[in-house]
Design a protein around this motif. Sequence first.
Motif, PDB file in Angstrom:
ATOM      1  N   ILE A  67       0.816  -1.215   0.000  1.00  0.00           N
ATOM      2  CA  ILE A  67       0.000   0.000   0.000  1.00  0.00           C
ATOM      3  C   ILE A  67       0.854   1.272   0.000  1.00  0.00           C
ATOM      4  O   ILE A  67       0.647   2.154  -0.848  1.00  0.00           O
ATOM      5  CB  ILE A  67      -0.985  -0.016   1.184  1.00  0.00           C
ATOM      6  CG1 ILE A  67      -1.993  -1.164   1.011  1.00  0.00           C
ATOM      7  CG2 ILE A  67      -1.714   1.324   1.287  1.00  0.00           C
ATOM      8  CD1 ILE A  67      -2.796  -1.106  -0.273  1.00  0.00           C
ATOM      9  N   PHE A  71       0.910   3.976  -3.199  1.00  0.00           N
ATOM     10  CA  PHE A  71       0.471   5.358  -2.990  1.00  0.00           C
ATOM     11  C   PHE A  71       1.596   6.359  -3.262  1.00  0.00           C
ATOM     12  O   PHE A  71       1.420   7.333  -4.012  1.00  0.00           O
ATOM     13  CB  PHE A  71      -0.055   5.541  -1.568  1.00  0.00           C
ATOM     14  CG  PHE A  71      -0.396   6.970  -1.242  1.00  0.00           C
ATOM     15  CD1 PHE A  71      -1.507   7.575  -1.808  1.00  0.00           C
ATOM     16  CD2 PHE A  71       0.400   7.710  -0.394  1.00  0.00           C
ATOM     17  CE1 PHE A  71      -1.818   8.895  -1.521  1.00  0.00           C
ATOM     18  CE2 PHE A  71       0.100   9.026  -0.104  1.00  0.00           C
ATOM     19  CZ  PHE A  71      -1.014   9.622  -0.666  1.00  0.00           C
ATOM     20  N   PRO A 163     -10.139   5.900   2.014  1.00  0.00           N
ATOM     21  CA  PRO A 163      -8.833   5.389   1.584  1.00  0.00           C
ATOM     22  C   PRO A 163      -8.149   4.522   2.633  1.00  0.00           C
ATOM     23  O   PRO A 163      -7.429   3.589   2.286  1.00  0.00           O
ATOM     24  CB  PRO A 163      -8.024   6.672   1.319  1.00  0.00           C
ATOM     25  CG  PRO A 163      -9.042   7.736   1.092  1.00  0.00           C
ATOM     26  CD  PRO A 163     -10.212   7.362   1.945  1.00  0.00           C
ATOM     27  N   SER A 166      -9.587   1.158   2.306  1.00  0.00           N
ATOM     28  CA  SER A 166      -9.031   0.533   1.099  1.00  0.00           C
ATOM     29  C   SER A 166      -7.644  -0.018   1.373  1.00  0.00           C
ATOM     30  O   SER A 166      -7.287  -1.107   0.921  1.00  0.00           O
ATOM     31  CB  SER A 166      -8.973   1.554  -0.041  1.00  0.00           C
ATOM     32  OG  SER A 166     -10.265   1.967  -0.423  1.00  0.00           O
ATOM     33  N   ALA A 167      -6.845   0.740   2.133  1.00  0.00           N
ATOM     34  CA  ALA A 167      -5.500   0.276   2.481  1.00  0.00           C
ATOM     35  C   ALA A 167      -5.571  -0.974   3.346  1.00  0.00           C
ATOM     36  O   ALA A 167      -4.821  -1.935   3.137  1.00  0.00           O
ATOM     37  CB  ALA A 167      -4.731   1.382   3.191  1.00  0.00           C
ATOM     38  N   ASP A 171      -7.082  -2.941  -1.146  1.00  0.00           N
ATOM     39  CA  ASP A 171      -7.816  -2.543  -2.345  1.00  0.00           C
ATOM     40  C   ASP A 171      -6.894  -1.669  -3.195  1.00  0.00           C
ATOM     41  O   ASP A 171      -6.858  -0.446  -3.045  1.00  0.00           O
ATOM     42  CB  ASP A 171      -9.089  -1.790  -1.943  1.00  0.00           C
ATOM     43  CG  ASP A 171      -9.849  -1.253  -3.148  1.00  0.00           C
ATOM     44  OD1 ASP A 171      -9.530  -1.661  -4.285  1.00  0.00           O
ATOM     45  OD2 ASP A 171     -10.754  -0.419  -2.949  1.00  0.00           O
ATOM     46  N   LEU A 172      -6.152  -2.299  -4.113  1.00  0.00           N
ATOM     47  CA  LEU A 172      -5.169  -1.559  -4.890  1.00  0.00           C
ATOM     48  C   LEU A 172      -5.800  -0.524  -5.800  1.00  0.00           C
ATOM     49  O   LEU A 172      -5.263   0.568  -5.979  1.00  0.00           O
ATOM     50  CB  LEU A 172      -4.325  -2.528  -5.721  1.00  0.00           C
ATOM     51  CG  LEU A 172      -3.341  -3.415  -4.964  1.00  0.00           C
ATOM     52  CD1 LEU A 172      -2.452  -4.149  -5.947  1.00  0.00           C
ATOM     53  CD2 LEU A 172      -2.490  -2.601  -4.014  1.00  0.00           C
ATOM     54  N   ILE A 175      -6.594   2.579  -3.791  1.00  0.00           N
ATOM     55  CA  ILE A 175      -5.390   3.302  -3.415  1.00  0.00           C
ATOM     56  C   ILE A 175      -4.764   3.979  -4.627  1.00  0.00           C
ATOM     57  O   ILE A 175      -4.263   5.110  -4.548  1.00  0.00           O
ATOM     58  CB  ILE A 175      -4.387   2.357  -2.737  1.00  0.00           C
ATOM     59  CG1 ILE A 175      -4.954   1.884  -1.383  1.00  0.00           C
ATOM     60  CG2 ILE A 175      -3.045   3.036  -2.529  1.00  0.00           C
ATOM     61  CD1 ILE A 175      -5.240   3.012  -0.413  1.00  0.00           C
ATOM     62  N   PHE A 178      -6.820   7.045  -5.384  1.00  0.00           N
ATOM     63  CA  PHE A 178      -6.534   8.085  -4.396  1.00  0.00           C
ATOM     64  C   PHE A 178      -5.153   8.692  -4.634  1.00  0.00           C
ATOM     65  O   PHE A 178      -4.968   9.913  -4.521  1.00  0.00           O
ATOM     66  CB  PHE A 178      -6.628   7.498  -2.985  1.00  0.00           C
ATOM     67  CG  PHE A 178      -6.380   8.501  -1.894  1.00  0.00           C
ATOM     68  CD1 PHE A 178      -7.250   9.566  -1.689  1.00  0.00           C
ATOM     69  CD2 PHE A 178      -5.263   8.397  -1.080  1.00  0.00           C
ATOM     70  CE1 PHE A 178      -7.025  10.496  -0.679  1.00  0.00           C
ATOM     71  CE2 PHE A 178      -5.020   9.325  -0.072  1.00  0.00           C
ATOM     72  CZ  PHE A 178      -5.904  10.382   0.128  1.00  0.00           C
ATOM     73  N   GLY A 179      -4.175   7.862  -4.981  1.00  0.00           N
ATOM     74  CA  GLY A 179      -2.834   8.360  -5.261  1.00  0.00           C
ATOM     75  C   GLY A 179      -2.807   9.287  -6.454  1.00  0.00           C
ATOM     76  O   GLY A 179      -2.114  10.321  -6.458  1.00  0.00           O
TER      77      GLY A 179
END
Length: 472
Positions: A67, A71, A163, A166-167, A171-172, A175, A178-179
């Motif tokens: 994670i 990110f 997020p 998700s981390a 949950d890639l 992430i 979000f990144g």
Amino acid sequence: MSTQTEPTGKSMPLHTKILVGLVVGAVLGLALKLTLGAEHEAVKVLNRYVAGPLGQIFLRLLFMVVIPLVFASIALGVASLGDLKRVGRIGLKTLVFFFVTMLISASIGLGLVQLLRPGTRISPETRTELMATYASDAASKVVASQQSTFGIETFVSIIPRNPVASAANLDLLGIIFFGIIFGVALTMIHPERARPMIGVLEALNDIVIKIVEIAMKLAPIGVGALVFGVTSRFGWALLKPLAVYVVVVLTGLLLHTIITFPLILRFMVGLSPVTFFSRVKAALVTAFSTSSSNATLPTSIAVVEQNLGVPSKVVGFVLPLGATMNMNGTSLFEGVTVIFLAQAFGVTLDVGQQALIMLMAVITALGAAGVPGGSIPLLVGVLAMFGVPGEGIALILGVDRILDMSRTVVNVAGDQVAALYIAKSEGLWTAASVPPAGVQAGAGKLDESPGWPGPTDVQPTVEKDERSRPAS
């Protein structure tokens, strides 16, 4: 008498140690299976108390960094574009070109791995035993994978509500989204306000990469332990398909290099592919020998600027960005590997899931850390998404070195083709710009003229990448 240490006393390279670990683990496992049998108490004890724990420690170290690695890499890659409003059309065009060529590369890999199906060459009995052996790790993931569908809900669910959740759930996609948004937002605020956060992300990226380096130091033992556990149970049944897997990856890389790139060069750039490859061969040889896009960057800049006549203001923007984000070879490798291991473990994937794997191969290639083994944590994370036990990654680590060298060549060639395309599309280059034969590439200083997104606009992030991401 000289007291200097002879070169022969140098430490063995990591990739050699990993290969040795794989061979030792495989040989010991095969020997015990053939002499004692998989059900012998001594074999069970070794797997339960030695090989199993050592392999799990290695895997958990990789899972631990997935994670933060995704990110930090994605956010920094997007932020390295600088001011999106100023870069505007050029930056968008470059990113679209990267994404499309990587998608084509991943599609070639998908086609080949479905055509030759190396993972299905493992017998049904062996696949059943594999799933039974790793049932506790894979059962819930297999169910989740089989229940998932590919439709409008998939795209909506990419946007995470939380997020942090998700981390926690690995949950890639969430992430990664979000990144990307985080990186875009960094480019939209005042540079003075953004600089501290970029510094934090760069530090996080450095720390995570260092953890990956530590984990990879344990790879020879971890891979040996994992392969011992596999071969002591299943023998040759899992080793034979590796040769076909290697052929699939290398064939895909070759096809992308001799078909996709020449088509782009001929019809979108207007340059003979023979001329292109003859002028950039020094950079491609460097890429193969170093397995590093960033280590090849100075040579690549020199040959594209001086041997192909591409303006330095284009080269200084596209090539550093490409060394971080444009990974044609890596996206093909990751897609093929995920589907090969899914086949090996008997995990059925529908068309939608395969399309999602192809997309994930492209996106995670953007976030792959530029260190030896840097793509392995992301591969483990993608495997988990589709119900494939992370232990399966041990099957391919022993042959990854030659694949790494080969895919780096494709990564670097893709960057160079991109620079030509961008320069041509902006009216800054034509085939007549190519210098006469015999001009040698040197290490001249790039033109850092203002008014265009040149090297000075991405220099802070690129410098950090060159220090912390030394391999493709």
